[in-house]
Design an enzyme around this catalytic site. Structure first.
Site, PDB file in Angstrom:
ATOM      1  N   ASP A  18       0.881  -0.971   0.047  1.00  0.00           N
ATOM      2  CA  ASP A  18       0.164  -0.014   0.041  1.00  0.00           C
ATOM      3  C   ASP A  18       0.850   1.160   0.017  1.00  0.00           C
ATOM      4  O   ASP A  18       0.500   2.332   0.684  1.00  0.00           O
ATOM      5  CB  ASP A  18      -1.239  -0.179   1.268  1.00  0.00           C
ATOM      6  N   LYS A  21       1.733   2.035  -5.119  1.00  0.00           N
ATOM      7  CA  LYS A  21       2.245   1.819  -6.499  1.00  0.00           C
ATOM      8  C   LYS A  21       1.185   2.090  -7.742  1.00  0.00           C
ATOM      9  O   LYS A  21       1.751   2.184  -8.644  1.00  0.00           O
ATOM     10  CB  LYS A  21       2.644   0.195  -6.336  1.00  0.00           C
ATOM     11  N   GLY A  22       0.110   1.707  -7.318  1.00  0.00           N
ATOM     12  CA  GLY A  22      -1.048   1.678  -8.151  1.00  0.00           C
ATOM     13  C   GLY A  22      -0.969   3.114  -9.013  1.00  0.00           C
ATOM     14  O   GLY A  22      -0.969   3.417 -10.208  1.00  0.00           O
ATOM     15  N   HIS A  46      -4.810  -1.887  -5.541  1.00  0.00           N
ATOM     16  CA  HIS A  46      -4.146  -0.648  -6.073  1.00  0.00           C
ATOM     17  C   HIS A  46      -5.064   0.401  -6.607  1.00  0.00           C
ATOM     18  O   HIS A  46      -5.882   0.205  -7.307  1.00  0.00           O
ATOM     19  CB  HIS A  46      -3.253  -1.004  -7.395  1.00  0.00           C
ATOM     20  N   THR A 320      -8.376  -3.459  -0.294  1.00  0.00           N
ATOM     21  CA  THR A 320      -9.000  -4.755  -0.548  1.00  0.00           C
ATOM     22  C   THR A 320      -9.938  -5.435   0.590  1.00  0.00           C
ATOM     23  O   THR A 320     -10.875  -5.791   0.367  1.00  0.00           O
ATOM     24  CB  THR A 320      -7.762  -5.951  -0.596  1.00  0.00           C
ATOM     25  N   THR A 321      -9.671  -5.177   1.788  1.00  0.00           N
ATOM     26  CA  THR A 321     -10.362  -5.763   2.954  1.00  0.00           C
ATOM     27  C   THR A 321     -11.225  -4.842   3.690  1.00  0.00           C
ATOM     28  O   THR A 321     -12.005  -4.798   4.602  1.00  0.00           O
ATOM     29  CB  THR A 321      -9.549  -6.725   3.856  1.00  0.00           C
TER      30      THR A 321
HETATM   31  P1  GDP Z   1      -0.773   0.364  -3.436  1.00  0.00           P
HETATM   32  O1  GDP Z   1      -1.292  -0.814  -3.128  1.00  0.00           O
HETATM   33  O2  GDP Z   1       0.717   0.469  -3.200  1.00  0.00           O
HETATM   34  O3  GDP Z   1      -1.018   0.609  -5.001  1.00  0.00           O
HETATM   35  O4  GDP Z   1      -1.284   1.352  -2.483  1.00  0.00           O
HETATM   36  P2  GDP Z   1      -2.787   1.495  -2.355  1.00  0.00           P
HETATM   37  O5  GDP Z   1      -3.736   2.031  -3.515  1.00  0.00           O
HETATM   38  O6  GDP Z   1      -3.329   0.453  -1.528  1.00  0.00           O
HETATM   39  O7  GDP Z   1      -3.031   2.525  -1.010  1.00  0.00           O
HETATM   40  C1  GDP Z   1      -2.444   3.995  -1.352  1.00  0.00           C
HETATM   41  C2  GDP Z   1      -3.438   5.040  -1.004  1.00  0.00           C
HETATM   42  O8  GDP Z   1      -2.927   6.268  -0.765  1.00  0.00           O
HETATM   43  C3  GDP Z   1      -4.633   5.161  -1.931  1.00  0.00           C
HETATM   44  O9  GDP Z   1      -5.642   5.278  -1.308  1.00  0.00           O
HETATM   45  C4  GDP Z   1      -4.064   6.175  -2.763  1.00  0.00           C
HETATM   46  O10 GDP Z   1      -5.200   6.974  -3.591  1.00  0.00           O
HETATM   47  C5  GDP Z   1      -3.387   7.153  -1.769  1.00  0.00           C
HETATM   48  N1  GDP Z   1      -2.136   7.792  -2.247  1.00  0.00           N
HETATM   49  C6  GDP Z   1      -1.075   7.553  -3.305  1.00  0.00           C
HETATM   50  N2  GDP Z   1      -0.268   8.410  -3.173  1.00  0.00           N
HETATM   51  C7  GDP Z   1      -0.598   9.306  -2.362  1.00  0.00           C
HETATM   52  C8  GDP Z   1      -0.167  10.741  -1.574  1.00  0.00           C
HETATM   53  O11 GDP Z   1       0.720  10.992  -2.189  1.00  0.00           O
HETATM   54  N3  GDP Z   1      -0.817  11.355  -0.831  1.00  0.00           N
HETATM   55  C9  GDP Z   1      -2.026  10.871  -0.413  1.00  0.00           C
HETATM   56  N4  GDP Z   1      -2.476  11.697   0.657  1.00  0.00           N
HETATM   57  N5  GDP Z   1      -2.689   9.785  -0.916  1.00  0.00           N
HETATM   58  C10 GDP Z   1      -1.957   8.895  -1.619  1.00  0.00           C
HETATM   59  P1  IMO Z   2      -0.863  -4.043  -2.276  1.00  0.00           P
HETATM   60  O1  IMO Z   2      -0.281  -4.560  -3.666  1.00  0.00           O
HETATM   61  C1  IMO Z   2      -1.021  -4.840   2.010  1.00  0.00           C
HETATM   62  C2  IMO Z   2      -0.563  -8.941   3.523  1.00  0.00           C
HETATM   63  C3  IMO Z   2      -1.915  -9.408   4.295  1.00  0.00           C
HETATM   64  C4  IMO Z   2      -1.207 -10.344   5.340  1.00  0.00           C
HETATM   65  C5  IMO Z   2      -0.084 -11.067   4.545  1.00  0.00           C
HETATM   66  C6  IMO Z   2      -0.472 -12.238   3.922  1.00  0.00           C
HETATM   67  O2  IMO Z   2      -1.971  -3.610  -2.156  1.00  0.00           O
HETATM   68  O3  IMO Z   2       0.307  -3.316  -1.466  1.00  0.00           O
HETATM   69  P2  IMO Z   2      -2.265 -12.950   1.778  1.00  0.00           P
HETATM   70  O4  IMO Z   2      -3.638 -12.794   1.453  1.00  0.00           O
HETATM   71  O5  IMO Z   2      -1.459 -12.401   0.740  1.00  0.00           O
HETATM   72  O6  IMO Z   2      -1.960 -14.279   2.019  1.00  0.00           O
HETATM   73  O7  IMO Z   2      -1.856 -12.232   3.124  1.00  0.00           O
HETATM   74  O8  IMO Z   2       0.387 -10.100   3.453  1.00  0.00           O
HETATM   75  N1  IMO Z   2      -0.859  -8.225   2.232  1.00  0.00           N
HETATM   76  C7  IMO Z   2      -0.703  -7.041   1.854  1.00  0.00           C
HETATM   77  N2  IMO Z   2      -0.932  -5.818   2.650  1.00  0.00           N
HETATM   78  N3  IMO Z   2      -1.020  -4.446   0.717  1.00  0.00           N
HETATM   79  C8  IMO Z   2      -0.998  -5.796  -0.135  1.00  0.00           C
HETATM   80  O9  IMO Z   2      -0.986  -5.725  -1.462  1.00  0.00           O
HETATM   81  C9  IMO Z   2      -0.737  -6.955   0.736  1.00  0.00           C
HETATM   82  N4  IMO Z   2      -0.942  -8.203  -0.015  1.00  0.00           N
HETATM   83  C10 IMO Z   2      -0.698  -9.163   1.073  1.00  0.00           C
HETATM   84  O10 IMO Z   2      -2.461  -8.256   4.739  1.00  0.00           O
HETATM   85  O11 IMO Z   2      -0.637  -9.741   6.435  1.00  0.00           O
HETATM   86 MG    MG Z   3      -2.784  -1.623  -1.741  1.00  0.00          MG
END
Ligand code: GDP
Ligand code: IMO
Ligand code: MG
Length: 445
Positions: A18, A21-22, A46, A320-321
C-alpha cells in the site's frame, strides 16, 4: 530473441504494501508499451485517482487506464477468474477500454476451495489472535491474510498435481478429471476439521462454473512470455507492476508474516519470463511513514494519538479488505534492506502530505536487540518481534503541500527529511507524491 537492451522498468513496494504503487504505475504507464503484473493476486489493492475519479484495481494492472498500453497479467500471478471478470465489467461500465488486457495461460487459478482453505487455516491459527504470541509456544498465530486464497493457490502450484492453470479452463475434459481427484482430496481435509458435510466441493459444479468463466476469459488468454518478447523485439518498453511488497516477500520478508510469492523485485523474471538483463530502472515506492495490514512484527508501530492522526489523514484503511492499517514511523533500517533486496535504482516517496501537521518526525536508524544494537535488518518474523527501534528525530512541517509541484518549493523540513532518507539508504529520491491524484506528483530532474 530480444537483445540485451534494458527496455524494462519496474515499480515495486519497499515496505509492507500500500505504498502507492498503483498511482505511480498509472502515472508512468503512458511512457510504456506494456504494463505487467508478475506476482500476487486479488490480495493486492491498487488505487488510482484520475481527475477525482477513484479506481480500485486488484488483478487488472494499473496501466489499464492508459489507452493503447498492454495490461498483462503474467504467469506469476494467481488469478481468481470471477474477480478478474467482475473487475473488467466494472471498468467497462465506467467507460474504460479493456481490450488490451491479456492473461497468461500459465497463470495459476485461485479456485473456490483455495479461499476456504485460506479461511480455515487462519481460523485454526487464530485461536491465539493475529500475529500475537500464544501462551504455549509463542510462535503459532494467524498471519492475518486477505483470505483471497493466495497461499493455498501458490501451495498447489508447487504441489503441481493439484494445480489448475488458466490454460486448463479451456480444456473441459482435463479440467473435470483433475477436479475429481482434487475435490476428493480437499473434501477429505475439510472433513477432518469441520463438521461432516459443511464444506464439500462438487467437481461437476466447479467444472461447469470454471468452463463458463474460461470461455469469457478466452479472448484474453495468451502465452504472455512470447507477447512480452515481441514487445521488446519491436523496440517497445515494459513496466513491471509489483504487487504486495518487498517486506512481504516469501523469501526475504518478515517470514512467516509474509505473502506467498516473491513480491520483491526478485519475482519479476519467474513471474513473466522476461530475463533479468532487460531490467534497468527499478523505482522503489516508499510511504513517508510505515503501514502494515495483518499480523507480524513492525518495530516502529505507533499505538498513540500520533498514529491515529496519521491513520485518519492518510485514510489508512485497506483497499482490499477495508481493515484499518497499522501505522508507524518510517523505518530506515527496513527500507535500506528492502532497497538492497529489490535493487532499487531510485526511490519514490509517497503520502508526504500526510505528515504535515506533525511537530516532530521520527526515523528508525537502528534496532536494540536482546544481544545489543544493530544497524542491519533482521529478516525473520520471530526475531524481529524483539527489535526496539532507535530513533532520530527531525523537525516536522505544517504547510499544506498538496499543491506543490517543484521539489524546491517543499518546506525546508520536508526537503531535509527526504535528504536524510536518501543519505541513509544511499538511493536518490526521484519522485515525490503529495496527494492521490496523478497530478499531485513532483518529478525531480
Ligand atoms: P498500492 O497497493 O501500493 O497501490 O497502494 P494503495 O492504493 O493500496 O494505497 C495507497 C493509498 O494512498 C490510496 O488510497 C491512494 O489513493 C493514496 N495515495 C497515493 N499516493 C498518495 C499521496 O501522495 N498522498 C495521499 N494523501 N494519498 C496518496
Ligand atoms: P498491495 O499490492 C498490504 C498482507 C496481508 C497479510 C499478508 C498475507 O495492495 O500493496 P495474503 O492474503 O497475501 O496471504 O496475506 O500479506 N498483504 C498485503 N498488505 N498490501 C498488499 O498488497 C498486500 N498483499 C498481502 O495483509 O498480512
Ligand atoms: Mg494496496
Amino acid at each position: 530473441m530480444s537483445t540485451c537492451t534494458k527496455n524494462a522498468s519496474a515499480v515495486v513496494g519497499l515496505q509492507w504494501g500500500d505504498e502507492g504503487k498503483g498511482k505511480l504505475v498509472d502515472l508512468l504507464a503512458p511512457q510504456f508499451d506494456a504494463v505487467v503484473r508478475y506476482n500476487g493476486g486479488a490480495n493486492a489493492g491498487h488505487s488510482v485517482v484520475v481527475a477525482g475519479e477513484r479506481y480500485s484495481l486488484h488483478l487488472v494492472p494499473s496501466g489499464i487506464l492508459s489507452p493503447g498500453v498492454f495490461a498483462i497479467v503474467g504467469n506469476g500471478v494467481v488469478v481468481d477468474p470471477e474477480r478478474l471478470l467482475e473487475e473488467v465489467d466494472t471498468l467497462e461500465s465506467r467507460g474504460v477500454d479493456t481490450s488490451k488486457l491479456v492473461v497468461s495461460d500459465r497463470a495459476h487459478v485461485v479456485m473456490p476451495y483455495h479461499k476456504e482453505e485460506d479461511a480455515l487455516r487462519e481460523e485454526l491459527l487464530s485461536s491465539s489472535g493475529v500475529g500475537e504470541k500464544t501462551e504455549s509456544s509463542g510462535v503459532i498465530a494467524a498471519i492475518g491474510t486477505t483470505k483471497r486464497g493466495i497461499g493455498p493457490a501458490y501451495a498447489d502450484k508447487v504441489q503441481r498435481a493439484t494445480a489448475i492453470r488458466v490454460g486448463d479452463l479451456l480444456r473441459p475434459e482435463i479440467l473435470r478429471e483433475k477436479l475429481e481427484m482434487i475435490c476428493s482430496m480437499k473434501n477429505a481435509i475439510f472433513a477432518a476439521f469441520r463438521p461432516c458435510g459443511t464444506t464439500c466441493f462438487d467437481p461437476d459444479e466447479i467444472t461447469e462454473k470454471m468452463v463458463e468463466l474460461g470461455s469469457r476469459l478466452k479472448p484474453m488468454i495468451q502465452d504472455t512470455a512470447y507477447l512480452l518478447d515481441d514487445v521488446r523485439n519491436d523496440g517497445g518498453t515494459i513496466l513491471f507492476e509489483g504487487a504486495n511488497a518487498t517486506m512481504l516477500d516469501v523469501d526475504h520478508g518478515t517470514f512467516p508474516y509474509v505473502t506467498s510469492s516473491n513480491s520483491s523485485a526478485l519475482g519479476m523474471g519467474p513471474g513473466t519470463g522476461v530475463p533479468p538483463q532487460a531490467i534497468g530502472r527499478i523505482i522503489g515506492v516508499v510511504k513517508a511513514y510505515s503501514t502494515r495490514v495483518g499480523g507480524g512484527p513492525m518495530p516502529t508501530e505507533l499505538f498513540d494519538e500520533v498514529g491515529d492522526a496519521i491513520r485518519v489523514r492518510g485514510r489508512e484503511f485497506g483497499t482490499t479488505t477495508g481493515r484499518p492499517r497499522r501505522v508507524g514511523w518510517l523505518d530506515l533500517v527496513a527500507l535500506k534492506y528492502a532497497a538492497m533486496i529489490s535493487g532499487a535504482t531510485e526511490l519514490c516517496i509517497t503520502l508526504l502530505d500526510v505528515l504535515s501537521g506533525e511537530e516532530e518526525l521520527k526515523l528508525a536508524v537502528g534496532y536494540d536487540m536482546p544481544n545489543g544494537r544493530v544497524d542491519r535488518f533482521v529478516a525473520d518474523g520471530y526475531a524481529l518481534a524483539d527489535a526496539e527501534p532507535v530513533y532520530e528525530t527531525m523537525s516536522g512541517f505544517s504547510q499544506d503541500i498538496t499543491g506543490v509541484r517543484q521539489f524546491d518549493e517543499l518546506p525546508a523540513e520536508a526537503k531535509a527529511y527526504i535528504k536524510r532518507i536518501e543519505e541513509f539508504v544511499g538511493v536518490r529520491v526521484g519522485i515525490v507524491s503529495v496527494g492521490p491524484d496523478r497530478e499531485q506528483t513532483i518529478i525531480r530532474d
